[in-house]
Write a protein that holds these residues in place. Structure first.
Motif, mmCIF file in Angstrom:
data_model
loop_
_atom_site.group_PDB
_atom_site.id
_atom_site.type_symbol
_atom_site.label_atom_id
_atom_site.label_comp_id
_atom_site.label_asym_id
_atom_site.label_seq_id
_atom_site.Cartn_x
_atom_site.Cartn_y
_atom_site.Cartn_z
ATOM 1 N N GLY A 47 -1.402 10.218 -12.235
ATOM 2 C CA GLY A 47 -2.562 10.281 -13.112
ATOM 3 C C GLY A 47 -3.544 11.353 -12.717
ATOM 4 O O GLY A 47 -3.370 12.050 -11.709
ATOM 5 N N PRO A 48 -4.597 11.466 -13.522
ATOM 6 C CA PRO A 48 -5.555 12.553 -13.321
ATOM 7 C C PRO A 48 -6.339 12.457 -12.013
ATOM 8 O O PRO A 48 -6.841 13.466 -11.527
ATOM 9 N N HIS A 49 -6.434 11.293 -11.425
ATOM 10 C CA HIS A 49 -7.161 11.137 -10.157
ATOM 11 C C HIS A 49 -6.172 10.838 -9.023
ATOM 12 O O HIS A 49 -6.503 10.117 -8.075
ATOM 13 N N PHE A 50 -4.994 11.418 -9.147
ATOM 14 C CA PHE A 50 -3.914 11.172 -8.199
ATOM 15 C C PHE A 50 -4.372 11.295 -6.755
ATOM 16 O O PHE A 50 -4.140 10.400 -5.945
ATOM 17 N N ARG A 51 -5.021 12.389 -6.419
ATOM 18 C CA ARG A 51 -5.374 12.641 -5.020
ATOM 19 C C ARG A 51 -6.277 11.539 -4.470
ATOM 20 O O ARG A 51 -6.065 11.056 -3.355
ATOM 21 N N ARG A 97 -6.674 6.909 -0.972
ATOM 22 C CA ARG A 97 -7.193 5.540 -0.816
ATOM 23 C C ARG A 97 -6.073 4.595 -0.404
ATOM 24 O O ARG A 97 -6.224 3.749 0.471
ATOM 25 N N PHE A 98 -4.903 4.735 -1.038
ATOM 26 C CA PHE A 98 -3.800 3.846 -0.706
ATOM 27 C C PHE A 98 -3.234 4.139 0.682
ATOM 28 O O PHE A 98 -2.762 3.234 1.355
ATOM 29 N N GLU A 99 -3.318 5.377 1.124
ATOM 30 C CA GLU A 99 -2.920 5.685 2.501
ATOM 31 C C GLU A 99 -3.891 5.029 3.485
ATOM 32 O O GLU A 99 -3.479 4.473 4.508
ATOM 33 N N ASP A 100 -5.189 5.074 3.171
ATOM 34 C CA ASP A 100 -6.180 4.397 4.010
ATOM 35 C C ASP A 100 -5.947 2.887 4.030
ATOM 36 O O ASP A 100 -6.091 2.238 5.073
ATOM 37 N N LEU A 101 -5.592 2.333 2.886
ATOM 38 C CA LEU A 101 -5.307 0.901 2.792
ATOM 39 C C LEU A 101 -4.109 0.548 3.674
ATOM 40 O O LEU A 101 -4.131 -0.453 4.407
ATOM 41 N N TYR A 102 -3.080 1.385 3.626
ATOM 42 C CA TYR A 102 -1.912 1.183 4.490
ATOM 43 C C TYR A 102 -2.313 1.223 5.963
ATOM 44 O O TYR A 102 -1.931 0.353 6.748
ATOM 45 N N THR A 103 -3.080 2.223 6.337
ATOM 46 C CA THR A 103 -3.488 2.399 7.727
ATOM 47 C C THR A 103 -4.276 1.191 8.222
ATOM 48 O O THR A 103 -4.078 0.720 9.352
ATOM 49 N N ALA A 104 -5.156 0.663 7.380
ATOM 50 C CA ALA A 104 -5.954 -0.515 7.763
ATOM 51 C C ALA A 104 -5.061 -1.731 7.995
ATOM 52 O O ALA A 104 -5.200 -2.430 9.005
ATOM 53 N N ALA A 105 -4.133 -1.985 7.083
ATOM 54 C CA ALA A 105 -3.252 -3.152 7.225
ATOM 55 C C ALA A 105 -2.307 -2.983 8.404
ATOM 56 O O ALA A 105 -2.153 -3.890 9.231
ATOM 57 N N ASP A 106 -1.694 -1.814 8.493
ATOM 58 C CA ASP A 106 -0.744 -1.568 9.572
ATOM 59 C C ASP A 106 -1.428 -1.625 10.941
ATOM 60 O O ASP A 106 -0.807 -2.034 11.925
ATOM 61 N N GLY A 107 -2.689 -1.268 10.976
ATOM 62 C CA GLY A 107 -3.436 -1.291 12.224
ATOM 63 C C GLY A 107 -3.637 -2.682 12.802
ATOM 64 O O GLY A 107 -3.986 -2.826 13.979
ATOM 65 N N THR A 108 -3.409 -3.705 12.011
ATOM 66 C CA THR A 108 -3.565 -5.081 12.498
ATOM 67 C C THR A 108 -2.253 -5.689 12.975
ATOM 68 O O THR A 108 -2.268 -6.665 13.725
ATOM 69 N N ALA A 112 0.831 -1.211 0.000
ATOM 70 C CA ALA A 112 0.000 0.000 0.000
ATOM 71 C C ALA A 112 0.861 1.255 0.000
ATOM 72 O O ALA A 112 0.536 2.238 -0.677
ATOM 73 N N LYS A 113 1.958 1.237 0.741
ATOM 74 C CA LYS A 113 2.866 2.389 0.730
ATOM 75 C C LYS A 113 3.495 2.558 -0.646
ATOM 76 O O LYS A 113 3.659 3.676 -1.138
ATOM 77 N N ARG A 114 3.860 1.451 -1.272
ATOM 78 C CA ARG A 114 4.405 1.537 -2.628
ATOM 79 C C ARG A 114 3.403 2.234 -3.557
ATOM 80 O O ARG A 114 3.744 3.140 -4.306
ATOM 81 N N TYR A 115 2.147 1.795 -3.518
ATOM 82 C CA TYR A 115 1.125 2.397 -4.371
ATOM 83 C C TYR A 115 0.949 3.882 -4.031
ATOM 84 O O TYR A 115 0.870 4.728 -4.916
ATOM 85 N N HIS A 116 0.886 4.184 -2.752
ATOM 86 C CA HIS A 116 0.698 5.552 -2.260
ATOM 87 C C HIS A 116 1.806 6.470 -2.768
ATOM 88 O O HIS A 116 1.544 7.596 -3.192
#
Length: 147
Positions: free
Chosen positions: A32-36, A41-52, A23-27
């Protein structure tokens, strides 16, 4: 100490580490045009995984085991695919890769819940039941972004 449950939890821990690193790699590399949107989303994905990670490691300790921590251990025990650092991924490929890993994680957690229940370990079953909902939600978000 139930060795099979501890071993399973270490596989869960390795998988959580890989999900977070991917997720950090993706982040960090999404463009691209929808970068933000993707970046967040990828930061949220990281936070969810890291939280476990911490709770999985602590559960392993509570059960008398030793949590894995070294990169070689993580690579050997993960059930998730490690994102290829030399592959250039567009946002859609990142979403697909992340979704495939979330689906693997959900399946792994279902196996762990069953294993814990069979071992008479409601604490581990409860932990994984809570975490499977986290990963189901992440998979849902990724599927929706893919359309």
């Amino acid at each position: 100490m139930n060795r099979s449950v501890i071993d399973h939890l270490n596989a869960e821990l390795a998988t959580a580490f890989v999900l977070a690193l991917n997720a950090k790699r993706y982040h960090w590399t999404v463009t691209g045009p929808h970068f933000r949107d993707y970046h967040l989303r990828f930061e949220d994905l990281y936070t969810a995984a890291d939280g476990t990670v911490d709770e999985l490691a602590e559960r392993i300790r509570m059960m008398g085991g030793v949590p894995i921590h070294a990169p070689a251990q993580i690579e050997a025990q993960t059930k998730a695919a490690i994102s290829n650092p030399s592959a250039r991924l567009d946002p859609e490929a990142m979403l697909k890769e992340a979704l495939a890993n979330e689906e693997v994680t959900v399946s792994l957690m279902h196996e762990g819940i069953e294993l814990a229940n069979d071992a008479g370990d409601p604490g581990t079953a409860d932990l994984l039941t809570r975490f499977v909902q986290v990963h189901q939600k992440e998979a849902w978000f990724l599927r929706e972004m893919l359309g």
